[in-house]
Scaffold this motif. Structure first.
Motif, mmCIF file in Angstrom:
data_model
loop_
_atom_site.group_PDB
_atom_site.id
_atom_site.type_symbol
_atom_site.label_atom_id
_atom_site.label_comp_id
_atom_site.label_asym_id
_atom_site.label_seq_id
_atom_site.Cartn_x
_atom_site.Cartn_y
_atom_site.Cartn_z
ATOM 1 N N ARG A 197 0.824 -1.207 -0.056
ATOM 2 C CA ARG A 197 -0.007 -0.009 0.134
ATOM 3 C C ARG A 197 0.759 1.121 0.081
ATOM 4 N N MET A 198 1.952 1.257 0.857
ATOM 5 C CA MET A 198 2.991 2.346 0.907
ATOM 6 C C MET A 198 3.242 2.644 -0.534
ATOM 7 N N ILE A 199 3.933 1.624 -1.557
ATOM 8 C CA ILE A 199 4.344 1.664 -2.781
ATOM 9 C C ILE A 199 3.333 2.082 -3.644
ATOM 10 N N SER A 200 2.316 1.863 -3.448
ATOM 11 C CA SER A 200 1.236 2.024 -4.364
ATOM 12 C C SER A 200 0.856 3.587 -4.100
ATOM 13 N N ASP A 201 0.864 4.119 -2.915
ATOM 14 C CA ASP A 201 0.637 5.445 -2.726
ATOM 15 C C ASP A 201 1.947 6.323 -3.429
ATOM 16 N N ARG A 202 2.905 5.885 -3.109
ATOM 17 C CA ARG A 202 4.223 6.655 -3.496
ATOM 18 C C ARG A 202 4.348 6.776 -4.849
ATOM 19 N N LEU A 203 3.961 5.696 -5.580
ATOM 20 C CA LEU A 203 4.034 5.799 -7.043
ATOM 21 C C LEU A 203 3.000 5.807 -7.996
ATOM 22 N N ASP A 254 13.787 -6.484 -9.230
ATOM 23 C CA ASP A 254 14.767 -6.014 -8.516
ATOM 24 C C ASP A 254 15.262 -4.720 -8.923
ATOM 25 N N PHE A 255 14.607 -3.613 -7.913
ATOM 26 C CA PHE A 255 14.945 -2.177 -8.335
ATOM 27 C C PHE A 255 16.288 -1.487 -7.299
ATOM 28 N N GLY A 256 17.010 -2.332 -6.879
ATOM 29 C CA GLY A 256 18.102 -1.851 -6.223
ATOM 30 C C GLY A 256 18.080 -1.453 -4.718
ATOM 31 N N LEU A 257 17.313 -2.406 -3.989
ATOM 32 C CA LEU A 257 17.150 -2.068 -2.574
ATOM 33 C C LEU A 257 18.476 -1.734 -1.932
ATOM 34 N N VAL A 258 19.720 -2.390 -2.090
ATOM 35 C CA VAL A 258 20.824 -2.157 -1.546
ATOM 36 C C VAL A 258 21.465 -0.763 -1.916
ATOM 37 N N SER A 259 21.468 -0.446 -3.124
ATOM 38 C CA SER A 259 22.272 0.518 -3.930
ATOM 39 C C SER A 259 21.732 1.649 -4.488
ATOM 40 N N ASN A 289 19.142 5.155 -4.519
ATOM 41 C CA ASN A 289 18.957 5.771 -3.564
ATOM 42 C C ASN A 289 17.645 6.716 -3.950
ATOM 43 N N THR A 290 16.796 5.949 -4.967
ATOM 44 C CA THR A 290 15.768 6.751 -5.650
ATOM 45 C C THR A 290 14.382 5.903 -5.273
ATOM 46 N N GLU A 291 13.236 6.396 -5.405
ATOM 47 C CA GLU A 291 12.050 5.561 -5.105
ATOM 48 C C GLU A 291 11.882 4.640 -6.162
ATOM 49 N N PRO A 292 11.239 3.603 -5.653
ATOM 50 C CA PRO A 292 10.764 3.354 -4.500
ATOM 51 C C PRO A 292 11.573 2.505 -3.396
ATOM 52 N N ALA A 293 12.876 2.276 -3.953
ATOM 53 C CA ALA A 293 13.937 1.618 -2.970
ATOM 54 C C ALA A 293 14.210 2.339 -1.712
ATOM 55 N N GLU A 294 14.039 3.762 -1.748
ATOM 56 C CA GLU A 294 14.277 4.459 -0.402
ATOM 57 C C GLU A 294 13.324 4.032 0.477
ATOM 58 N N VAL A 333 11.240 1.440 0.700
ATOM 59 C CA VAL A 333 11.524 0.299 1.096
ATOM 60 C C VAL A 333 12.400 -0.056 2.145
ATOM 61 N N ARG A 334 13.550 0.894 2.035
ATOM 62 C CA ARG A 334 14.688 0.780 3.025
ATOM 63 C C ARG A 334 14.015 1.236 4.401
ATOM 64 N N ARG A 335 13.239 2.406 4.405
ATOM 65 C CA ARG A 335 12.720 2.955 5.649
ATOM 66 C C ARG A 335 11.684 1.780 6.172
ATOM 67 N N PHE A 336 10.822 1.336 5.324
ATOM 68 C CA PHE A 336 10.098 0.329 5.658
ATOM 69 C C PHE A 336 10.611 -0.660 6.463
ATOM 70 N N PHE A 337 11.872 -1.299 6.097
ATOM 71 C CA PHE A 337 12.613 -2.462 6.764
ATOM 72 C C PHE A 337 13.465 -2.021 7.597
ATOM 73 N N ASN A 338 13.639 -0.818 7.965
ATOM 74 C CA ASN A 338 14.399 -0.149 9.138
ATOM 75 C C ASN A 338 13.431 -0.510 10.544
ATOM 76 N N GLN A 339 12.348 -0.524 10.305
ATOM 77 C CA GLN A 339 11.313 -0.874 11.460
ATOM 78 C C GLN A 339 11.954 -2.440 11.846
ATOM 79 N N HIS A 340 12.006 -3.315 10.954
ATOM 80 C CA HIS A 340 12.485 -4.562 11.462
ATOM 81 C C HIS A 340 13.804 -4.711 11.793
ATOM 82 N N LEU A 341 14.582 -3.774 11.127
ATOM 83 C CA LEU A 341 16.080 -3.804 11.753
ATOM 84 C C LEU A 341 16.036 -3.440 13.168
#
Length: 298
Positions: free
Chosen positions: A177-183, A197-202, A204-209, A211-219
């Motif tokens: 839902r977050m990606i749906s709203d962002r894009l 594969d949109f480059g989650l690790v490397s 720095n653009t959307e939607p990877a940014e 997604v990283r914020r989302f997984f920071n909660q898990h971290l």
């Protein structure tokens, strides 16, 4: 249960589409409201004698004003200095939670014959000593992440026992839902973007940014669990992390967690990658909304 009306509809549709005629249901539930305790009690001759003792002990942990269903299993019996005792695993679940599940199944003309908790199911898996993806994890310390649709659960496995579980009330459905709203795309398109594969690790653009914020909660929560494991095992290092559930196969997730946590992160895709004394299965975790519940099939 995320939405009882939706769950009923989905259950009816799924049973019809799959041509399921069986009526008995084995269900595993995941709830923060469950209370689990290990109790050392005097040995009792029968369950009839033991149950009142357990209910009395558990009541001191239960909040007032809520009705709970209490069940238990006996782990072992000991004799020390002539006095017999037993270790009991007890669990209490709000009666309203059980009634809600029963109502959904009853409407679908199904009969729940086994109801368990995710933590118990995971404990049954790891307590027998298993190898996962060819790695023998018997006696080792692991953090296990169940990346499901509605929530994420992190388990601390120490020496073949699940010692702790943490539930994060966000899952892959929230990310879609977050990606749906962002894009500004529909959920189906958002799901397709997450599967690429949109480059989650490397990247720095959307939607990877996002997604990283989302997984920071898990971290954040995973690091707390890792700290708990180290403390509980006398400072011993954690041997690794295991991911499963629908979010585990998302491109870049395992690499992102590996680099962020500084340890090996392995993905468990199906029952066929688990070797134990239990019967083997090729059941896929990727296609299940409730991956931990699928372990009941073992």
């Amino acid at each position: 249960l995320a939405d009882q009306a939706l769950d009923r509809s989905a259950l009816h549709t799924g049973l019809k589409q799959q041509g399921v005629h069986a009526r008995n249901v084995h269900v595993s539930i995941n709830t923060n409201a469950a209370i689990l305790r290990d109790l050392d009690l005097p040995a009792a001759a029968s369950e009839r004698e033991l149950r009142p003792m357990i209910e009395m002990e558990m009541k001191q942990y239960l909040p007032a004003g809520t009705q709970y269903a209490i069940d238990f299993t006996v782990d072992r019996q000991d004799a020390v200095a002539g006095a017999k005792s037993m270790l009991v695993h007890a669990a209490a679940v709000p009666s309203d939670t059980i009634a809600a599940y029963q109502a959904v199944f009853r409407d679908a003309r199904l009969k729940p014959v086994v109801m368990d908790l995710h933590q118990n199911v995971m404990n049954k898996l790891f307590s027998v000593g298993v190898s996962i993806n060819g790695e023998d994890i018997s006696g080792k310390n692991y953090a296990v992440l169940d990346l499901s649709v509605y929530q994420t659960t992190i388990y601390a496995v120490i020496n073949n026992q699940v010692e702790l579980s943490r539930i994060i009330p966000v899952g892959m459905g929230n990310l879609e839902r977050m990606i749906s709203d962002r894009l500004q795309v529909n959920l189906s398109e958002a799901r397709q973007r997450l599967a690429s594969d949109f480059g989650l690790v490397s990247d720095n653009t959307e939607p990877a940014e996002s997604v990283r914020r989302f997984f920071n909660q898990h971290l954040t929560e995973t690091r707390k669990v890792l700290q708990f494991i180290r403390g509980k095992s006398g400072g011993r290092e954690v041997d690794g992390c295991i991911l499963f559930g629908i979010g585990a196969v998302m491109p870049g997730v395992s690499q992102f967690l590996t680099e962020s946590l500084g340890m090996g992160v392995d993905v468990l895709r199906s029952h066929s990658r688990i070797k134990s004394a239990n019967r083997k299965s090729t059941l896929s975790f990727v296609s299940h909304v409730n991956a931990a519940g699928a372990l009941l099939r073992m």
